[in-house]
Design a protein around this motif. Structure first.
Motif, PDB file in Angstrom:
ATOM      1  N   THR A 218       0.848  -1.190   0.000  1.00 53.92           N
ATOM      2  CA  THR A 218       0.000   0.000   0.000  1.00 53.92           C
ATOM      3  C   THR A 218       0.883   1.239   0.000  1.00 53.92           C
ATOM      4  OG1 THR A 218      -1.699  -1.177   1.250  1.00 53.92           O
ATOM      5  CG2 THR A 218      -1.839   1.219   1.210  1.00 53.92           C
ATOM      6  N   ILE A 219       0.612   2.153  -0.936  1.00 54.39           N
ATOM      7  CA  ILE A 219       1.358   3.402  -0.992  1.00 54.39           C
ATOM      8  C   ILE A 219       0.606   4.453  -0.182  1.00 54.39           C
ATOM      9  CG2 ILE A 219       2.269   5.201  -2.496  1.00 54.39           C
ATOM     10  CD1 ILE A 219       3.681   2.498  -2.717  1.00 54.39           C
ATOM     11  N   LYS A 220       1.272   4.968   0.852  1.00 46.65           N
ATOM     12  CA  LYS A 220       0.625   5.923   1.753  1.00 46.65           C
ATOM     13  C   LYS A 220       1.476   7.183   1.902  1.00 46.65           C
ATOM     14  CE  LYS A 220      -1.815   2.507   4.617  1.00 46.65           C
ATOM     15  NZ  LYS A 220      -2.042   2.017   5.992  1.00 46.65           N
ATOM     16  N   PRO A 221       0.846   8.301   2.223  1.00 45.82           N
ATOM     17  CA  PRO A 221       1.605   9.523   2.490  1.00 45.82           C
ATOM     18  C   PRO A 221       2.552   9.320   3.661  1.00 45.82           C
ATOM     19  CG  PRO A 221      -0.711  10.018   2.160  1.00 45.82           C
ATOM     20  CD  PRO A 221      -0.603   8.525   2.255  1.00 45.82           C
ATOM     21  N   ALA A 222       3.737   9.920   3.565  1.00 43.35           N
ATOM     22  CA  ALA A 222       4.744   9.734   4.598  1.00 43.35           C
ATOM     23  C   ALA A 222       4.815  10.882   5.586  1.00 43.35           C
ATOM     24  CB  ALA A 222       6.119   9.548   3.941  1.00 43.35           C
ATOM     25  N   ASP A 223       4.104  11.970   5.320  1.00 43.67           N
ATOM     26  CA  ASP A 223       4.228  13.174   6.132  1.00 43.67           C
ATOM     27  C   ASP A 223       2.855  13.604   6.653  1.00 43.67           C
ATOM     28  OD1 ASP A 223       4.610  15.730   7.170  1.00 43.67           O
ATOM     29  OD2 ASP A 223       6.176  16.215   5.724  1.00 43.67           O
ATOM     30  N   GLU A 224       2.658  13.541   7.944  1.00 48.63           N
ATOM     31  CA  GLU A 224       1.369  13.921   8.533  1.00 48.63           C
ATOM     32  C   GLU A 224       1.085  15.413   8.381  1.00 48.63           C
ATOM     33  OE1 GLU A 224       0.961  12.654  12.527  1.00 48.63           O
ATOM     34  OE2 GLU A 224       1.212  10.517  12.086  1.00 48.63           O
ATOM     35  N   THR A 225       2.131  16.226   8.329  1.00 42.95           N
ATOM     36  CA  THR A 225       1.932  17.671   8.169  1.00 42.95           C
ATOM     37  C   THR A 225       1.234  17.971   6.850  1.00 42.95           C
ATOM     38  OG1 THR A 225       3.923  18.109   9.455  1.00 42.95           O
ATOM     39  CG2 THR A 225       3.083  19.910   8.083  1.00 42.95           C
ATOM     40  N   ASN A 226       1.694  17.318   5.788  1.00 40.08           N
ATOM     41  CA  ASN A 226       1.069  17.513   4.489  1.00 40.08           C
ATOM     42  C   ASN A 226      -0.379  17.054   4.492  1.00 40.08           C
ATOM     43  OD1 ASN A 226       4.144  17.216   3.760  1.00 40.08           O
ATOM     44  ND2 ASN A 226       3.163  18.235   2.052  1.00 40.08           N
ATOM     45  N   GLN A 227      -0.646  15.968   5.211  1.00 41.07           N
ATOM     46  CA  GLN A 227      -2.015  15.460   5.262  1.00 41.07           C
ATOM     47  C   GLN A 227      -2.959  16.495   5.888  1.00 41.07           C
ATOM     48  OE1 GLN A 227      -2.405  11.291   6.595  1.00 41.07           O
ATOM     49  NE2 GLN A 227      -0.185  11.141   6.482  1.00 41.07           N
ATOM     50  N   LEU A 228      -2.482  17.191   6.923  1.00 43.56           N
ATOM     51  CA  LEU A 228      -3.307  18.218   7.551  1.00 43.56           C
ATOM     52  C   LEU A 228      -3.539  19.396   6.609  1.00 43.56           C
ATOM     53  CD1 LEU A 228      -1.731  18.214  11.131  1.00 43.56           C
ATOM     54  CD2 LEU A 228      -3.954  17.296  10.455  1.00 43.56           C
ATOM     55  N   GLU A 229      -2.517  19.708   5.771  1.00 42.64           N
ATOM     56  CA  GLU A 229      -2.660  20.786   4.796  1.00 42.64           C
ATOM     57  C   GLU A 229      -3.730  20.473   3.761  1.00 42.64           C
ATOM     58  OE1 GLU A 229       0.832  22.500   2.904  1.00 42.64           O
ATOM     59  OE2 GLU A 229       2.066  21.530   4.432  1.00 42.64           O
ATOM     60  N   LEU A 230      -3.951  19.190   3.506  1.00 38.80           N
ATOM     61  CA  LEU A 230      -4.846  18.768   2.435  1.00 38.80           C
ATOM     62  C   LEU A 230      -6.294  18.605   2.878  1.00 38.80           C
ATOM     63  CD1 LEU A 230      -2.472  16.110   0.876  1.00 38.80           C
ATOM     64  CD2 LEU A 230      -3.378  18.094  -0.339  1.00 38.80           C
ATOM     65  N   LYS A 231      -6.509  18.276   4.122  1.00 38.61           N
ATOM     66  CA  LYS A 231      -7.842  17.910   4.574  1.00 38.61           C
ATOM     67  C   LYS A 231      -8.856  19.026   4.361  1.00 38.61           C
ATOM     68  CE  LYS A 231     -10.228  15.584   8.359  1.00 38.61           C
ATOM     69  NZ  LYS A 231     -10.101  15.007   9.712  1.00 38.61           N
ATOM     70  N   ASN A 232      -9.875  18.705   3.552  1.00 35.69           N
ATOM     71  CA  ASN A 232     -10.998  19.613   3.256  1.00 35.69           C
ATOM     72  C   ASN A 232     -10.567  20.929   2.619  1.00 35.69           C
ATOM     73  OD1 ASN A 232     -12.841  17.741   4.392  1.00 35.69           O
ATOM     74  ND2 ASN A 232     -12.402  18.532   6.446  1.00 35.69           N
ATOM     75  N   LYS A 233      -9.375  20.961   2.016  1.00 40.26           N
ATOM     76  CA  LYS A 233      -8.885  22.156   1.337  1.00 40.26           C
ATOM     77  C   LYS A 233      -9.069  22.017  -0.173  1.00 40.26           C
ATOM     78  CE  LYS A 233      -7.378  24.191   5.075  1.00 40.26           C
ATOM     79  NZ  LYS A 233      -5.957  24.220   5.398  1.00 40.26           N
ATOM     80  N   LYS A 234      -9.269  23.161  -0.840  1.00 40.20           N
ATOM     81  CA  LYS A 234      -9.353  23.174  -2.303  1.00 40.20           C
ATOM     82  C   LYS A 234      -7.921  23.147  -2.857  1.00 40.20           C
ATOM     83  CE  LYS A 234     -12.266  25.794  -4.444  1.00 40.20           C
ATOM     84  NZ  LYS A 234     -12.983  27.014  -4.911  1.00 40.20           N
ATOM     85  N   ILE A 235      -7.610  22.068  -3.556  1.00 44.02           N
ATOM     86  CA  ILE A 235      -6.243  21.845  -4.009  1.00 44.02           C
ATOM     87  C   ILE A 235      -6.186  21.808  -5.538  1.00 44.02           C
ATOM     88  CG2 ILE A 235      -4.294  20.229  -4.012  1.00 44.02           C
ATOM     89  CD1 ILE A 235      -4.782  21.643  -1.320  1.00 44.02           C
ATOM     90  N   PHE A 236      -5.245  22.556  -6.087  1.00 44.87           N
ATOM     91  CA  PHE A 236      -4.922  22.422  -7.510  1.00 44.87           C
ATOM     92  C   PHE A 236      -3.716  21.496  -7.588  1.00 44.87           C
ATOM     93  CE2 PHE A 236      -3.058  23.326 -11.571  1.00 44.87           C
ATOM     94  CZ  PHE A 236      -4.155  23.550 -12.401  1.00 44.87           C
ATOM     95  N   ALA A 237      -3.804  20.472  -8.438  1.00 43.95           N
ATOM     96  CA  ALA A 237      -2.747  19.455  -8.501  1.00 43.95           C
ATOM     97  C   ALA A 237      -2.211  19.319  -9.916  1.00 43.95           C
ATOM     98  CB  ALA A 237      -3.288  18.109  -8.011  1.00 43.95           C
ATOM     99  N   THR A 253      -8.047  10.659  -1.296  1.00 42.44           N
ATOM    100  CA  THR A 253      -8.178   9.779  -0.134  1.00 42.44           C
ATOM    101  C   THR A 253      -7.837  10.512   1.163  1.00 42.44           C
ATOM    102  OG1 THR A 253      -5.894   8.936  -0.275  1.00 42.44           O
ATOM    103  CG2 THR A 253      -7.587   7.735  -1.508  1.00 42.44           C
ATOM    104  N   LEU A 254      -7.131  11.641   1.036  1.00 43.92           N
ATOM    105  CA  LEU A 254      -6.777  12.453   2.207  1.00 43.92           C
ATOM    106  C   LEU A 254      -7.759  13.599   2.416  1.00 43.92           C
ATOM    107  CD1 LEU A 254      -2.937  12.577   1.568  1.00 43.92           C
ATOM    108  CD2 LEU A 254      -4.154  11.125   3.195  1.00 43.92           C
ATOM    109  N   SER A 255      -8.928  13.486   1.773  1.00 42.08           N
ATOM    110  CA  SER A 255     -10.025  14.459   1.911  1.00 42.08           C
ATOM    111  C   SER A 255      -9.734  15.803   1.267  1.00 42.08           C
ATOM    112  CB  SER A 255     -10.381  14.662   3.396  1.00 42.08           C
ATOM    113  OG  SER A 255     -10.777  13.441   3.981  1.00 42.08           O
ATOM    114  N   ALA A 256      -8.793  15.823   0.308  1.00 44.90           N
ATOM    115  CA  ALA A 256      -8.565  17.049  -0.447  1.00 44.90           C
ATOM    116  C   ALA A 256      -9.681  17.226  -1.473  1.00 44.90           C
ATOM    117  CB  ALA A 256      -7.217  16.995  -1.151  1.00 44.90           C
TER     118      ALA A 256
END
Length: 334
Positions: A218-237, A253-256
């Motif tokens: 399973t490939i998962k994010p390695a940085d919890e700080t980034n996960q908090l930045e993404l949660k429920n935020k409008k993200i351009f990728a 999957t991180l609620s972005a």
């Protein structure tokens, strides 16, 4: 290159290219049969795939390096350095080399593990392995090179994405396959299937690999700080990888909330115009932030890095005992 849409289906364009795939198949067979393999003094582990485009080899390679270090080994990673100008053999030093010098993936791996796992680039993999051995390597991790028979492998691993699999199952240029599935499986010692959290295994892949040693990753994010930045935020990728949608799915999957995306070809070298356009699109979309992959981030000029974030990822083994057993048998570690 940008992954062609027609690789996903057996449509008209794919069918028209089948004669060229026949020549590609013949060339791959002749290469395997006519090239003599060189055996070196330390075990060689090859992490490769059967398809063109990204399947997730890099996080697997880094995870195996960590496992080998825990066993008391000194692995070095050897890469062809795709997209880089240096012929090598050359040890990648992030303080001295850019992605233009050594390629994006070697630079990314060196940035992640430069203090623990040396990374080398060499167009000639034999020369790269020998240079690494001179510097103390007692295991070589070959990043890609499954189809290159020049360096004899002691353990050959195929990495397959659970969702994309082998797409239309045809050879280049009609499809994404570098060689036939049958031939590739015969030479592989183990198969690692890359999946998202809570994703079930593709039954087609389970059938194809039924006779091989298979482990799921399973490939998962390695940085919890980034996960908090993404949660429920409008993200351009944006992403310049084989299958950008995989990256966008991970963000979701991180609620972005993905408010816009831009795709680039795999290994794309970003210009100022590219990045200005991305920033403009993100502003128009009302984005709270801009995210890309770690592989893309290493190619972004310093002047833009304060405006763009990246999502580091790592591999989490569903069955770590299987991996430890596999490596222990190869290296003689108990």
């Amino acid at each position: 290159m940008r992954t062609p849409e027609f690789w996903k289906h057996r449509g008209l364009i794919s069918s028209l290219l089948l004669p060229l795939s026949g020549f590609y198949y013949l060339g791959s067979i002749l290469r395997q049969k006519l090239t003599s393999s060189t055996k070196i003094d330390v075990p060689v582990i090859c992490v490769g795939n059967l398809t063109a485009g990204g399947s997730g080899k890099t996080p697997i390679t880094l995870s195996l390096a960590s496992s080998l270090q825990q066993m008391g080994k000194n692995p070095h990673i050897v890469s062809r350095g795709y997209g880089g100008t240096q012929e090598g053999p050359l040890r990648v030093l992030p303080s001295q080399h850019s992605a233009r010098d050594v390629g994006d993936e070697p630079l990314m791996m060196a940035l992640a593990h430069s203090q623990t796992t040396p990374v080398w680039v060499s167009k000639n993999r034999i020369d790269g392995a020998k240079a690494a051995i001179k510097e103390g390597a007692n295991v070589i991790l070959l990043d890609d090179g499954f189809q290159n028979p020049a360096l004899q492998k002691d353990l050959s691993i195929i990495v397959v994405d659970n969702k994309t699999g082998f797409s239309n199952g045809r050879l280049i240029p009609s499809g994404p396959l570098r060689e036939s599935i049958t031939n590739g499986i015969k030479r592989a010692d183990a198969v690692f299937i890359i999946k998202q959290p809570n994703e079930t295994i593709n039954p087609e892949l389970a059938t194809i690999f039924a006779i091989k040693a298979v482990s799921c990753v399973t490939i998962k994010p390695a940085d919890e700080t980034n996960q908090l930045e993404l949660k429920n935020k409008k993200i351009f990728a944006f992403a310049g990888i084989g299958y950008p949608q995989k990256f966008y799915n991970t963000l979701e999957t991180l609620s972005a909330q993905i408010c816009g995306t831009t795709d680039f070809p795999d290994h794309h070298k970003y210009s100022k115009n590219d990045l200005d356009k991305i920033l403009s699109l993100a502003r128009k979309a009302g984005a709270d932030g801009i995210f890309t992959t770690e592989k893309d981030f290493v190619k972004i000029p310093e002047t833009f890095k304060g405006k763009i974030s990246y999502l580091p990822i790592h591999a989490v083994w569903d069955n770590p005992q299987f991996i430890n057993s596999l490596l222990s048998k190869l290296t003689g570690t108990t």
